[in-house]
Design a protein around this motif. Sequence first.
Motif, PDB file in Angstrom:
ATOM      1  N   GLY A 460       0.918  -1.154   0.020  1.00 41.32           N
ATOM      2  CA  GLY A 460       0.001  -0.160   0.171  1.00 41.32           C
ATOM      3  C   GLY A 460       0.730   1.275   0.026  1.00 41.32           C
ATOM      4  O   GLY A 460       0.199   2.171  -0.422  1.00 41.32           O
ATOM      5  N   VAL A 461       2.043   1.097   0.513  1.00 38.64           N
ATOM      6  CA  VAL A 461       2.891   2.463   0.417  1.00 38.64           C
ATOM      7  C   VAL A 461       2.922   2.965  -1.090  1.00 38.64           C
ATOM      8  O   VAL A 461       2.916   4.260  -0.940  1.00 38.64           O
ATOM      9  N   LEU A 462       3.788   2.194  -1.905  1.00 36.73           N
ATOM     10  CA  LEU A 462       3.955   2.784  -2.995  1.00 36.73           C
ATOM     11  C   LEU A 462       2.635   3.243  -3.723  1.00 36.73           C
ATOM     12  O   LEU A 462       2.568   4.019  -4.566  1.00 36.73           O
ATOM     13  N   ARG A 463       1.692   2.564  -3.473  1.00 35.30           N
ATOM     14  CA  ARG A 463       0.332   2.920  -4.257  1.00 35.30           C
ATOM     15  C   ARG A 463      -0.161   4.198  -3.846  1.00 35.30           C
ATOM     16  O   ARG A 463      -0.611   5.111  -4.503  1.00 35.30           O
ATOM     17  N   PHE A 464      -0.022   4.482  -2.307  1.00 38.48           N
ATOM     18  CA  PHE A 464      -0.513   5.860  -1.749  1.00 38.48           C
ATOM     19  C   PHE A 464       0.314   6.761  -2.426  1.00 38.48           C
ATOM     20  O   PHE A 464      -0.073   8.033  -2.818  1.00 38.48           O
ATOM     21  N   ARG A 545      10.269  16.527   0.163  1.00 43.17           N
ATOM     22  CA  ARG A 545      10.764  17.848  -0.454  1.00 43.17           C
ATOM     23  C   ARG A 545       9.752  18.704  -0.934  1.00 43.17           C
ATOM     24  O   ARG A 545       9.736  19.962  -0.795  1.00 43.17           O
ATOM     25  N   LEU A 546       8.582  17.969  -1.304  1.00 45.61           N
ATOM     26  CA  LEU A 546       7.488  18.708  -1.927  1.00 45.61           C
ATOM     27  C   LEU A 546       6.560  19.089  -0.908  1.00 45.61           C
ATOM     28  O   LEU A 546       5.580  19.997  -0.952  1.00 45.61           O
ATOM     29  N   GLY A 547       6.834  18.517   0.438  1.00 41.16           N
ATOM     30  CA  GLY A 547       5.510  18.841   1.202  1.00 41.16           C
ATOM     31  C   GLY A 547       4.275  18.101   0.874  1.00 41.16           C
ATOM     32  O   GLY A 547       3.368  18.704   1.542  1.00 41.16           O
ATOM     33  N   LEU A 548       4.073  17.251   0.436  1.00 45.89           N
ATOM     34  CA  LEU A 548       3.175  16.437   0.013  1.00 45.89           C
ATOM     35  C   LEU A 548       2.400  15.458   1.346  1.00 45.89           C
ATOM     36  O   LEU A 548       3.291  15.353   2.154  1.00 45.89           O
ATOM     37  N   PRO A 549       1.281  15.330   1.391  1.00 46.80           N
ATOM     38  CA  PRO A 549       0.711  14.326   2.289  1.00 46.80           C
ATOM     39  C   PRO A 549       1.379  12.996   2.147  1.00 46.80           C
ATOM     40  O   PRO A 549       1.351  12.398   1.004  1.00 46.80           O
ATOM     41  N   LEU A 550       1.935  12.571   3.235  1.00 47.29           N
ATOM     42  CA  LEU A 550       2.511  10.937   3.219  1.00 47.29           C
ATOM     43  C   LEU A 550       2.044  10.154   4.225  1.00 47.29           C
ATOM     44  O   LEU A 550       1.389  10.558   5.129  1.00 47.29           O
ATOM     45  N   PRO A 551       2.328   8.922   3.997  1.00 52.78           N
ATOM     46  CA  PRO A 551       1.797   7.779   4.755  1.00 52.78           C
ATOM     47  C   PRO A 551       2.952   7.741   5.759  1.00 52.78           C
ATOM     48  O   PRO A 551       3.842   8.450   5.865  1.00 52.78           O
ATOM     49  N   ASP A 552       2.655   6.524   6.709  1.00 49.22           N
ATOM     50  CA  ASP A 552       4.003   6.542   7.641  1.00 49.22           C
ATOM     51  C   ASP A 552       5.190   6.150   7.024  1.00 49.22           C
ATOM     52  O   ASP A 552       5.161   5.599   6.077  1.00 49.22           O
ATOM     53  N   ARG A 553       5.947   6.594   7.457  1.00 45.16           N
ATOM     54  CA  ARG A 553       7.482   6.329   7.049  1.00 45.16           C
ATOM     55  C   ARG A 553       7.544   4.905   6.725  1.00 45.16           C
ATOM     56  O   ARG A 553       7.564   4.182   7.515  1.00 45.16           O
ATOM     57  N   PRO A 554       8.130   4.549   5.465  1.00 42.99           N
ATOM     58  CA  PRO A 554       8.515   3.273   5.141  1.00 42.99           C
ATOM     59  C   PRO A 554       9.709   2.690   5.738  1.00 42.99           C
ATOM     60  O   PRO A 554      10.652   2.476   4.873  1.00 42.99           O
ATOM     61  N   VAL A 555       9.778   2.403   6.969  1.00 44.17           N
ATOM     62  CA  VAL A 555      11.082   2.034   7.806  1.00 44.17           C
ATOM     63  C   VAL A 555      11.615   0.739   7.207  1.00 44.17           C
ATOM     64  O   VAL A 555      12.858   0.637   6.906  1.00 44.17           O
ATOM     65  N   ALA A 556      10.449  -0.299   6.910  1.00 41.06           N
ATOM     66  CA  ALA A 556      11.165  -1.532   6.156  1.00 41.06           C
ATOM     67  C   ALA A 556      12.056  -1.134   5.175  1.00 41.06           C
ATOM     68  O   ALA A 556      12.997  -1.909   4.662  1.00 41.06           O
ATOM     69  N   ALA A 557      11.179  -0.364   4.008  1.00 38.95           N
ATOM     70  CA  ALA A 557      11.747  -0.290   2.795  1.00 38.95           C
ATOM     71  C   ALA A 557      13.137   0.490   2.834  1.00 38.95           C
ATOM     72  O   ALA A 557      14.170   0.238   2.102  1.00 38.95           O
TER      73      ALA A 557
END
Length: 583
Positions: A460-464, A545-557
């Motif tokens: 789901g992270v990349l999709r978001f 960098r863009l200040g976009l809405p982001l999901p939780d940080r992808p720590v595993a990635a």
Amino acid sequence: MSTVQGPVRGGRDDAAQDRIDALERSFGPLDDDANPLGGKALLAADAAGEILPAAERVLDEHRLNAEFVPAPLGGRLRRLDVLGRLLRPVFRRDASLGFAYGLNCFFAATPVWTAGTDEQRAKAARLLLGGHRIAVARHEVTHGNDFVRDEFTATVRSDGSLVVNGSKTGIANASRARGLVVFARTGAKGGGRSHTVLLLDRAELPPSSVEDLGRRATTGMRSAEFGGLRLHDCPVPAAAVLGRVGDGYELSLRASLVIRGVIPSIVLAGADTALRTVAAFADRRRADGRSPLDGRHVRDVLTGAFLDLLLIDCLALVGTRALHLLPKQLSAYAAAAAYLAPKLVAESMDEMSTVLGELTFAKEGAYGVFQKQLRDLPVTSLGHAGSAGRQVSILPQLPFFARHAWFRDPEAPPGLFRPHEDLPPLDLSAPALLGDGDRLAATLVASSDLLEETPDADGGVLRFLARTFTAELGDLRGSFAEMPQNDRKALSSPYSLGLADRYTLVLAAAACLGVWREQRSAGDGDPFLADPAWPSAALYRLGRRLGLPLPDRPVAAERRVLGEALARLRGRRSYDLYGSPLA
């Protein structure tokens, strides 16, 4: 290891790969003090302001100049992406060597390949293949890279011949080059047809008309010669004019379309060495068993620096392969790549400096090479003014894209993102100054749609993130669709420049997604590049960098990316899309 081993299906240029590997082996390990071509020797030459003679001999033996000459003229230049890769073993070691020996010759010769007659192209090819250099004396532009404002002027005689007068400083290889590509003023200041380009051979000029003005010291690339040249009542035949009298500005723009595609590769190569130096520092164990890698900040810096290099290489791939596959859309992609690559590297170098601390200023030893790269990279990327010019060249195209291309164009061909796939023949006259569409942006939209259809592909992270960047493209469309296409005042405003910066980051996201998708679909692709971890972490970094809405940080990635960075350090492989073996 994640590097693809053995022949790769899909048109890999094995001869080019052999040349890249052979050049790397000939230089030997950069970190071996006993290597006469290693870092210790290169740093000593840099301190003395000299090119290491043994290093130039290596390039002579490999006939590097042949890489800058199109194959139909007897050289080896068939693919621009391959040229970018061939330069990396040189620029990983010494930007002065790479620029002064050959890359500047390519920059100088590109207007000849682009617009020269058969005779002019053959003349330039003979010079380069004969082991000579070609230097370029560019015209003065506002906020240009010139040391001082000076230029050549040419008077056209009734028979079409010219007489050239004037001087120019800051010419790379001014005294070492036999060939000269001179931008001379032939018209009134301010006119679009004020300059003419001349191809000259110093051996054919009256010695009394040519004077070397001496060398100027530089902070970066200290071993490269930046000198001056004066021409006094120098007669030039009409056959020396490239194109027509007054074509200088247009030829400069057309040449830049090709040159810009190569810049990310040489910037990346220097940053590769900087990252390797910092990673080696962080990976060492102290007596108490601890290491700098135990600190979160250090891990974040290494991860971010590696991600930036992958981002840059995705743009380098697009900016070179588009010359073959999408020449009518190359303009925006090459400019975006050449603009963003130095910007990302400069910020990354600042972050890496915080890991080295006071060792950032070391001038010798294991960490002296970092200081050298810190000085060289701004010059390698042709400086701040070059970046501003690239950004400005993108802007006039964006209102057109907003109205006619974004969310309408088909996505880019898969070959744009496949580094080993063959390409159509090189045609340096094909690129258009203004793009007729934006199929790379369409790849972003298509990738977002694809990820929506396969929700379990990446957790789901990349999709978001893909959806968020697609929304950003939609916002850019709204902003530029309302802007008059020919309103220079609106297009040159700080607001518009900020939007253009955002657009380049959107293109970087699109390029990453394109590369990831093609690696994932390839049966023999690189397992690391086929993993959604790196594009997830890369797009997250871009989104911050863009200040976009982001999901939780992808720590595993990010952990997966850091693991790959350390594996490449210990396995001596390059920090780019290829993971090439290093000496």
